[in-house]
Design a protein around this motif. Structure first.
Motif, mmCIF file in Angstrom:
data_model
loop_
_atom_site.group_PDB
_atom_site.id
_atom_site.type_symbol
_atom_site.label_atom_id
_atom_site.label_comp_id
_atom_site.label_asym_id
_atom_site.label_seq_id
_atom_site.Cartn_x
_atom_site.Cartn_y
_atom_site.Cartn_z
ATOM 1 N N GLU A 243 20.255 -7.417 19.423
ATOM 2 C CA GLU A 243 18.850 -7.457 19.833
ATOM 3 C C GLU A 243 18.114 -6.231 19.305
ATOM 4 O OE1 GLU A 243 17.614 -9.219 23.622
ATOM 5 O OE2 GLU A 243 19.693 -8.906 24.276
ATOM 6 N N TYR A 244 16.846 -6.459 18.955
ATOM 7 C CA TYR A 244 15.983 -5.404 18.426
ATOM 8 C C TYR A 244 14.616 -5.527 19.087
ATOM 9 C CZ TYR A 244 19.421 -5.862 14.626
ATOM 10 O OH TYR A 244 20.573 -5.969 13.903
ATOM 11 N N SER B 289 11.315 -5.383 21.696
ATOM 12 C CA SER B 289 11.049 -5.972 23.011
ATOM 13 C C SER B 289 9.802 -6.839 22.908
ATOM 14 C CB SER B 289 10.852 -4.877 24.068
ATOM 15 O OG SER B 289 9.741 -4.067 23.741
ATOM 16 N N GLY B 290 9.612 -7.657 23.944
ATOM 17 C CA GLY B 290 8.446 -8.533 23.964
ATOM 18 C C GLY B 290 8.858 -9.982 23.997
ATOM 19 N N TYR B 291 8.031 -10.837 23.404
ATOM 20 C CA TYR B 291 8.298 -12.271 23.399
ATOM 21 C C TYR B 291 9.543 -12.546 22.555
ATOM 22 C CZ TYR B 291 7.199 -17.241 23.548
ATOM 23 O OH TYR B 291 7.244 -18.592 23.769
ATOM 24 N N PRO B 292 10.475 -13.400 23.023
ATOM 25 C CA PRO B 292 11.725 -13.619 22.294
ATOM 26 C C PRO B 292 11.517 -14.329 20.955
ATOM 27 C CG PRO B 292 11.929 -14.320 24.587
ATOM 28 C CD PRO B 292 10.467 -14.083 24.334
ATOM 29 N N LEU B 293 12.241 -13.860 19.955
ATOM 30 C CA LEU B 293 12.272 -14.456 18.619
ATOM 31 C C LEU B 293 13.729 -14.569 18.206
ATOM 32 C CD1 LEU B 293 11.158 -15.351 15.845
ATOM 33 C CD2 LEU B 293 10.877 -12.922 15.278
ATOM 34 N N LEU B 294 14.241 -15.788 18.149
ATOM 35 C CA LEU B 294 15.636 -16.042 17.808
ATOM 36 C C LEU B 294 15.752 -16.306 16.314
ATOM 37 C CD1 LEU B 294 18.581 -16.519 18.700
ATOM 38 C CD2 LEU B 294 17.932 -18.894 19.236
ATOM 39 N N LEU B 295 16.636 -15.553 15.648
ATOM 40 C CA LEU B 295 16.811 -15.650 14.201
ATOM 41 C C LEU B 295 18.075 -16.424 13.848
ATOM 42 C CD1 LEU B 295 16.122 -11.955 13.087
ATOM 43 C CD2 LEU B 295 14.464 -13.804 13.404
ATOM 44 N N PHE B 296 17.965 -17.265 12.813
ATOM 45 C CA PHE B 296 19.108 -17.939 12.218
ATOM 46 C C PHE B 296 19.171 -17.523 10.749
ATOM 47 C CE2 PHE B 296 17.639 -21.375 15.332
ATOM 48 C CZ PHE B 296 18.408 -20.857 16.364
ATOM 49 N N ALA B 297 20.203 -16.793 10.400
ATOM 50 C CA ALA B 297 20.260 -16.118 9.097
ATOM 51 C C ALA B 297 20.564 -17.069 7.950
ATOM 52 C CB ALA B 297 21.321 -15.027 9.146
ATOM 53 N N ASP C 178 13.516 -8.431 5.912
ATOM 54 C CA ASP C 178 14.477 -8.466 7.008
ATOM 55 C C ASP C 178 13.716 -8.520 8.329
ATOM 56 O OD1 ASP C 178 16.368 -8.020 8.940
ATOM 57 O OD2 ASP C 178 17.170 -6.183 8.070
ATOM 58 N N PRO C 179 13.711 -9.661 9.018
ATOM 59 C CA PRO C 179 12.923 -9.759 10.255
ATOM 60 C C PRO C 179 13.446 -8.873 11.385
ATOM 61 C CG PRO C 179 14.230 -11.741 9.910
ATOM 62 C CD PRO C 179 14.357 -10.935 8.669
ATOM 63 N N THR C 180 14.709 -8.468 11.318
ATOM 64 C CA THR C 180 15.201 -7.546 12.352
ATOM 65 C C THR C 180 14.499 -6.204 12.256
ATOM 66 O OG1 THR C 180 17.040 -6.633 11.047
ATOM 67 C CG2 THR C 180 17.471 -8.650 12.287
ATOM 68 N N ALA C 181 14.055 -5.844 11.062
ATOM 69 C CA ALA C 181 13.316 -4.592 10.873
ATOM 70 C C ALA C 181 11.810 -4.806 10.925
ATOM 71 C CB ALA C 181 13.702 -3.973 9.530
ATOM 72 N N GLU C 182 11.341 -5.888 10.316
ATOM 73 C CA GLU C 182 9.902 -6.092 10.156
ATOM 74 C C GLU C 182 9.208 -6.568 11.435
ATOM 75 O OE1 GLU C 182 8.106 -5.331 7.657
ATOM 76 O OE2 GLU C 182 9.430 -5.206 5.918
ATOM 77 N N LEU C 183 9.921 -7.239 12.314
ATOM 78 C CA LEU C 183 9.266 -7.891 13.452
ATOM 79 C C LEU C 183 9.643 -7.303 14.806
ATOM 80 C CD1 LEU C 183 9.538 -11.587 12.208
ATOM 81 C CD2 LEU C 183 7.563 -10.052 12.049
ATOM 82 N N ALA C 184 10.571 -6.346 14.820
ATOM 83 C CA ALA C 184 11.022 -5.789 16.095
ATOM 84 C C ALA C 184 9.947 -4.977 16.797
ATOM 85 C CB ALA C 184 12.269 -4.930 15.875
ATOM 86 N N GLN C 185 8.949 -4.528 16.069
ATOM 87 C CA GLN C 185 7.880 -3.768 16.723
ATOM 88 C C GLN C 185 6.986 -4.653 17.585
ATOM 89 O OE1 GLN C 185 5.155 -2.117 13.813
ATOM 90 N NE2 GLN C 185 5.521 -3.837 12.430
ATOM 91 N N ASP C 186 7.053 -5.963 17.377
ATOM 92 C CA ASP C 186 6.169 -6.882 18.102
ATOM 93 C C ASP C 186 6.910 -7.888 18.977
ATOM 94 O OD1 ASP C 186 3.497 -6.162 16.895
ATOM 95 O OD2 ASP C 186 4.641 -6.632 15.077
ATOM 96 N N PHE C 187 8.218 -8.064 18.773
ATOM 97 C CA PHE C 187 8.957 -9.121 19.460
ATOM 98 C C PHE C 187 10.330 -8.629 19.902
ATOM 99 C CE2 PHE C 187 6.127 -11.091 16.364
ATOM 100 C CZ PHE C 187 5.422 -11.978 17.162
ATOM 101 N N ARG C 188 10.887 -9.348 20.844
ATOM 102 C CA ARG C 188 12.304 -9.171 21.198
ATOM 103 C C ARG C 188 13.109 -10.011 20.218
ATOM 104 N NH1 ARG C 188 15.227 -11.792 26.567
ATOM 105 N NH2 ARG C 188 17.305 -10.880 26.258
ATOM 106 N N VAL C 189 13.581 -9.385 19.162
ATOM 107 C CA VAL C 189 14.254 -10.097 18.079
ATOM 108 C C VAL C 189 15.741 -10.239 18.419
ATOM 109 C CG1 VAL C 189 14.838 -10.084 15.642
ATOM 110 C CG2 VAL C 189 12.594 -9.263 16.388
ATOM 111 N N ILE C 190 16.216 -11.484 18.394
ATOM 112 C CA ILE C 190 17.610 -11.799 18.703
ATOM 113 C C ILE C 190 18.240 -12.388 17.445
ATOM 114 C CG2 ILE C 190 19.179 -13.123 20.169
ATOM 115 C CD1 ILE C 190 16.584 -13.406 22.075
ATOM 116 N N ALA C 191 19.190 -11.664 16.871
ATOM 117 C CA ALA C 191 19.886 -12.129 15.669
ATOM 118 C C ALA C 191 21.318 -12.489 16.047
ATOM 119 C CB ALA C 191 19.874 -11.045 14.599
#
Length: 239
Positions: free
Chosen positions: A15-16, A18-26, A43-56
């Motif tokens: 996880e990266y 916080s915020g609204y959940p974003l589930l990634l499928f690589a 890389d969405p784990t880097a680019e989008l973690a500032q706005d979302f709870r990124v789950i990879a």
């Protein structure tokens, strides 16, 4: 190391932010795992973690995830993993973003649990063309051979059945054209341009899906920043 265990399956995830959940499928075909994002145009784990709870996550039997293989496994099996992980993490609704095979995983999860997915980004979607089915078979067989090297107990008949269920279909393999045409989930589609990810597949998805947008050019260094900004704005608009 965060690992989620369910029904004999061990799923590794990270996880990266916080915020609204974003589930990634690589990306990565049957080897779809978090590390493939490092090789993606962004890389969405880097680019989008500032706005979302990124789950990879690493898909079952890829990266650090492990699972049995049975003759009944297929796209629905993977979607069941994804839904179980969302439940485990307490995410009632989430965005999904998938690269390569991950786009078909996105569509499979929407089919299984449409109310749980608020928006989808399909990056480089895979799809059948007149030329590429042998390439998908070859990719699968390479993964299966490597898997059996470490797990000789795996049943070859089960692996053969899995290949049939994964890649003997058409269109985007996990869902039908009729499903996409009736799907109300907002979609942002970033087109592919090679054997596994035909541009024609992305274009057809965009024509069929009632609430969709297509970005044709996004991979080059001059185009990627604008594409990332559009992905961010699209996801924020639908959370």
């Amino acid at each position: 190391m965060p690992v989620f265990e369910h029904a004999g399956v061990s799923l590794y995830y990270e996880e990266y932010g916080s915020g609204y959940p974003l589930l990634l499928f690589a990306p990565g075909g049957m080897r779809s795992s978090i590390d493939f994002w490092r090789r993606s145009p962004f890389d969405p784990t880097a680019e989008l973690a500032q706005d979302f709870r990124v789950i990879a996550m690493d898909q079952r039997n890829a990266g650090r995830s492990r699972a049995p293989v049975s003759t009944d496994d297929g796209w629905e099996t993977y979607a069941g993993d994804h839904l179980a992980l969302l439940d485990h993490l307490g995410a009632e609704r989430a965005h999904v973003l998938g690269g390569c095979i991950g786009s078909s995983y996105c569509l499979g999860l929407i089919k299984l649990a449409p109310v749980r997915v608020s928006a989808a980004v399909l990056q480089n979607p895979i799809g059948l063309s007149p030329e590429n089915r042998p390439a998908f078979y070859e990719m699968f067989d390479g993964w299966a051979a490597d898997l059996r090297k470490g797990r000789p107990d795996l049943n070859q008949a089960a692996l053969d059945a899995l290949r049939t269920r994964m890649y003997d279909g058409d269109f985007v393999f996990s869902v039908s054209r009729d499903f996409v045409q009736a799907c109300r989930t907002p979609m942002l589609i970033l087109a592919g341009d090679d054997l596994y990810h035909p541009a024609a597949t992305a274009e057809e998805l965009a024509r069929l899906a009632p609430d969709s947008e297509l970005i044709a050019k996004w991979k080059t260094p001059d185009a990627t920043p604008a594409a990332v900004a559009r992905v961010r704005a699209f996801l924020k608009a639908h959370q």
